[in-house]
Write a protein that holds these residues in place. Structure first.
Motif, PDB file in Angstrom:
ATOM      1  N   ARG A  38     -41.883 -27.359 -40.484  1.00  0.00           N
ATOM      2  CA  ARG A  38     -40.911 -28.151 -41.239  1.00  0.00           C
ATOM      3  C   ARG A  38     -39.826 -27.259 -41.825  1.00  0.00           C
ATOM      4  O   ARG A  38     -38.645 -27.579 -41.790  1.00  0.00           O
ATOM      5  N   ARG A  39     -40.215 -26.101 -42.329  1.00  0.00           N
ATOM      6  CA  ARG A  39     -39.230 -25.167 -42.894  1.00  0.00           C
ATOM      7  C   ARG A  39     -38.280 -24.649 -41.817  1.00  0.00           C
ATOM      8  O   ARG A  39     -37.082 -24.523 -42.059  1.00  0.00           O
ATOM      9  N   ASP A  42     -35.887 -27.425 -41.046  1.00  0.00           N
ATOM     10  CA  ASP A  42     -34.899 -27.545 -42.128  1.00  0.00           C
ATOM     11  C   ASP A  42     -33.886 -26.407 -42.076  1.00  0.00           C
ATOM     12  O   ASP A  42     -32.694 -26.608 -42.338  1.00  0.00           O
ATOM     13  N   TRP A  43     -34.350 -25.215 -41.726  1.00  0.00           N
ATOM     14  CA  TRP A  43     -33.447 -24.067 -41.612  1.00  0.00           C
ATOM     15  C   TRP A  43     -32.405 -24.324 -40.518  1.00  0.00           C
ATOM     16  O   TRP A  43     -31.228 -24.019 -40.691  1.00  0.00           O
ATOM     17  N   GLU A  45     -31.386 -27.230 -39.523  1.00  0.00           N
ATOM     18  CA  GLU A  45     -30.499 -28.267 -40.061  1.00  0.00           C
ATOM     19  C   GLU A  45     -29.447 -27.640 -40.983  1.00  0.00           C
ATOM     20  O   GLU A  45     -28.270 -27.998 -40.924  1.00  0.00           O
ATOM     21  N   ASP A  46     -29.868 -26.719 -41.824  1.00  0.00           N
ATOM     22  CA  ASP A  46     -28.931 -26.027 -42.718  1.00  0.00           C
ATOM     23  C   ASP A  46     -27.930 -25.195 -41.922  1.00  0.00           C
ATOM     24  O   ASP A  46     -26.754 -25.093 -42.288  1.00  0.00           O
ATOM     25  N   ARG A 104     -35.089 -35.153 -33.817  1.00  0.00           N
ATOM     26  CA  ARG A 104     -35.918 -35.219 -35.016  1.00  0.00           C
ATOM     27  C   ARG A 104     -37.372 -35.170 -34.569  1.00  0.00           C
ATOM     28  O   ARG A 104     -37.711 -35.736 -33.545  1.00  0.00           O
TER      29      ARG A 104
END
Length: 168
Positions: A38-39, A42-43, A45-46, A104
């Motif tokens: 998940r991290r 998210d990374w 995505e950032d 996703r």
């Protein structure tokens, strides 16, 4: 338990965070792996947001260069190169801002079927989806970053040429 502790230590070192856990036995290995996935997702995505924000900034800079060049009535072959380079940078800069297809790990339609599977099967499926999503999104971000770098190079060349024109 020793494997969970070593995995947790690696995650702590990688993320440089203090994970406050009272008992290592409360954490399963799959929970740690899913959290790390998940991290990473998210990374990525950032990373997408950063590339897009920097690209928007470049488009603004190119619009400013074009406005300054046209506003002061500068002309000549060198100025034509400035305008062409800035225009090319702005056009290439728009490409990363188009609606790219990102993946996703779990879609809305997948939530109910996941609840019907066993915990093990659900975790494996979600982890596989995370891996595929991260890989795909990383590839898309790589393309967007390459377009950004090209746009940046073109913007820098416009600025250098404009500076030469002003100084000469």
């Amino acid at each position: 338990m020793k494997n969970v502790e070593s995995l947790l230590d690696k995650i702590k070192k990688y993320w440089n965070e203090d994970l406050e856990l009272e008992n290592y036995e409360d954490i399963s290995r799959s929970d740690l792996v899913l959290e790390e996935a998940r991290r990473l997702f998210d990374w990525e995505e950032d990373r997408r947001k950063t590339i897009e924000n920097k690209t928007r900034m470049l488009i603004g800079i190119n619009a400013l260069i074009i406005s300054i060049t046209a506003g002061f009535g500068l002309s000549g072959t060198l100025i034509n190169f400035v305008l062409l380079s800035s225009l090319l940078s702005a056009v290439i800069g728009v490409l990363p801002l188009l609606n790219w297809k990102y993946q996703r790990p779990v879609d809305y339609e997948d939530i109910y079927p996941l609840s019907e599977k066993s915990s093990y099967d659900s975790e494996r499926m979600v982890l596989r989806n995370y891996r595929e999503s991260i890989k795909w999104n990383k590839w898309i971000n790589g393309i967007k970053y390459d377009l950004f770098k090209f746009s940046l190079g073109s913007t820098i060349s416009s600025m250098v040429l404009l500076s030469l024109k002003v100084l000469l």
